[in-house]
Design an enzyme around this catalytic site. Structure first.
Site, PDB file in Angstrom:
ATOM      1  N   GLY A  20      37.390  52.592  39.660  1.00 24.76           N
ATOM      2  CA  GLY A  20      38.186  53.487  38.891  1.00 24.76           C
ATOM      3  C   GLY A  20      39.185  54.795  39.525  1.00 24.76           C
ATOM      4  N   SER A  21      39.237  54.648  40.793  1.00 29.30           N
ATOM      5  CA  SER A  21      39.594  55.607  41.428  1.00 29.30           C
ATOM      6  C   SER A  21      41.412  56.413  41.048  1.00 29.30           C
ATOM      7  CB  SER A  21      40.181  55.658  43.009  1.00 29.30           C
ATOM      8  OG  SER A  21      40.912  55.278  43.773  1.00 29.30           O
ATOM      9  N   MET A 100      41.869  42.879  38.142  1.00 27.80           N
ATOM     10  CA  MET A 100      42.320  40.983  39.061  1.00 27.80           C
ATOM     11  C   MET A 100      42.371  40.000  37.884  1.00 27.80           C
ATOM     12  SD  MET A 100      42.066  42.840  41.683  1.00 27.80           S
ATOM     13  CE  MET A 100      41.591  41.455  42.862  1.00 27.80           C
ATOM     14  N   ASN A 117      51.444  48.866  35.511  1.00 31.75           N
ATOM     15  CA  ASN A 117      50.670  48.859  37.078  1.00 31.75           C
ATOM     16  C   ASN A 117      50.855  49.569  38.259  1.00 31.75           C
ATOM     17  OD1 ASN A 117      48.296  47.436  38.293  1.00 31.75           O
ATOM     18  ND2 ASN A 117      49.804  45.372  39.835  1.00 31.75           N
ATOM     19  N   HIS A 119      50.552  48.618  42.391  1.00 30.68           N
ATOM     20  CA  HIS A 119      50.607  48.112  43.579  1.00 30.68           C
ATOM     21  C   HIS A 119      50.372  48.506  44.436  1.00 30.68           C
ATOM     22  CE1 HIS A 119      49.533  43.952  45.270  1.00 30.68           C
ATOM     23  NE2 HIS A 119      51.457  44.301  46.573  1.00 30.68           N
ATOM     24  N   ASP A 151      54.922  41.748  34.163  1.00 35.94           N
ATOM     25  CA  ASP A 151      55.570  40.474  33.150  1.00 35.94           C
ATOM     26  C   ASP A 151      54.618  39.413  33.739  1.00 35.94           C
ATOM     27  OD1 ASP A 151      56.342  39.758  35.438  1.00 35.94           O
ATOM     28  OD2 ASP A 151      58.323  39.856  36.295  1.00 35.94           O
ATOM     29  N   GLY A 153      54.573  37.446  36.126  1.00 37.08           N
ATOM     30  CA  GLY A 153      54.626  36.863  37.640  1.00 37.08           C
ATOM     31  C   GLY A 153      53.403  38.206  38.137  1.00 37.08           C
ATOM     32  N   ASP A 155      52.633  40.666  40.628  1.00 36.39           N
ATOM     33  CA  ASP A 155      53.010  42.181  40.871  1.00 36.39           C
ATOM     34  C   ASP A 155      54.952  41.720  41.156  1.00 36.39           C
ATOM     35  OD1 ASP A 155      51.025  42.898  41.406  1.00 36.39           O
ATOM     36  OD2 ASP A 155      50.630  42.257  43.050  1.00 36.39           O
TER      37      ASP A 155
HETATM   38  C1  GRF Z   1      44.402  49.851  43.640  1.00 34.20           C
HETATM   39  O1  GRF Z   1      44.798  50.172  44.968  1.00 34.20           O
HETATM   40  C2  GRF Z   1      45.783  49.906  43.219  1.00 34.20           C
HETATM   41  O2  GRF Z   1      46.880  49.716  43.577  1.00 34.20           O
HETATM   42  C3  GRF Z   1      45.726  48.128  43.250  1.00 34.20           C
HETATM   43  O3  GRF Z   1      44.046  48.411  42.952  1.00 34.20           O
HETATM   44  C4  GRF Z   1      43.071  49.159  43.514  1.00 34.20           C
HETATM   45  C5  GRF Z   1      42.523  49.553  42.838  1.00 34.20           C
HETATM   46  O4  GRF Z   1      41.989  51.317  43.206  1.00 34.20           O
HETATM   47  N1  GRF Z   1      46.297  47.269  42.200  1.00 34.20           N
HETATM   48  P1  GRF Z   1      41.338  52.556  41.521  1.00 34.20           P
HETATM   49  O5  GRF Z   1      40.052  50.579  40.743  1.00 34.20           O
HETATM   50  O6  GRF Z   1      41.935  52.353  41.089  1.00 34.20           O
HETATM   51  O7  GRF Z   1      39.983  53.085  42.954  1.00 34.20           O
END
Ligand code: GRF
Length: 203
Positions: A20-21, A100, A117, A119, A151, A153, A155
């Site tokens: 959750g950073s 995830m 999102n 990524h 969407d 897919g 990413d």
């Molecule tokens: C991040 O690196 C993000 O790009 C990916 O998952 C990670 C989540 O990190 N989708 P956090 O839980 O926000 O620390």
């Protein structure tokens, strides 16, 4: 279609499975006044995920998405229930932050053009898991992170904002991931503020 009232600020729902950073970075941006928004609900598919603890520490409403015994699947009926919870909390924008599971209908239908999102690569390069490791293994000179529309897919949705970081000599996967995450923490709030401004412009 639901519309955002001009000047009201964004009402966010966060979905995450990990630390959750990025949610923390969004909260920090709100606190320092660089993002006009509030987080109405934080949901995780893992009841022990640190994102829920962080959210509770900040007094945010939280909940667990129960996918039963499915390790990675996000069943349709659970997506429907998740959409209803988010809507009932007043959420207008859904932010995936390390979530995830793949988003499909009916969540997409409940939030048309409102699910985004982050990524950890310069999409379309290196979609999927451990994108920083994919970049390191591929020997590229730079990588970065992308905020994009979600969407059906993996990413694949249109890019909203990207930022680059160099891959340095001697980088380990961990060092590179840390460098990307530092940028993510600036990029995600900036992308939200950009969307908020665009929205207010259109109304
Ligand atoms: C991040 O690196 C993000 O790009 C990916 O998952 C990670 C989540 O990190 N989708 P956090 O839980 O926000 O620390």
């Amino acid at each position: 279609m639901r519309t955002i009232q001009s000047g009201k600020g964004m009402v966010l729902g966060i979905l995450g499975s990990g630390s959750g950073s990025n949610m923390q970075a969004i909260l920090d941006a709100i606190a320092e006044g660089s993002l006009r928004a509030r987080i109405a609900l934080v949901l995780s598919d893992r009841k022990d995920a640190f994102i829920l603890q962080r959210a509770e520490r900040h007094g945010l409403a939280t909940g667990v998405i129960d996918c039963g015994s499915w390790a990675t699947k996000f069943p349709d009926e659970v997506q429907q229930a998740t959409a209803e919870r988010l809507l009932a909390a007043g959420v207008e924008w859904v932010c995936l932050a390390g979530f995830m599971r793949m988003i499909k209908q009916p969540l997409l239908a409940a939030f048309p053009n409102r699910i985004i999102n982050i990524h950890p690569s310069l999409l379309p390069a290196f979609p999927g898991v451990a994108a920083w490791k994919q970049a390191l293994d591929a020997g590229v000179g730079e990588t970065g992170c992308t905020v994009h529309w979600v969407d059906e897919g993996m990413d694949t949705g249109p890019v909203i904002l990207q930022g680059k970081v160099p891959v340095l000599a001697g980088d380990t996967a961990e060092l590179l991931h840390q460098r990307i995450q530092q940028l993510e923490h600036r990029l995600y709030p900036a992308a939200l503020q950009l969307l908020s401004q665009r929205e207010n412009h259109q109304n």
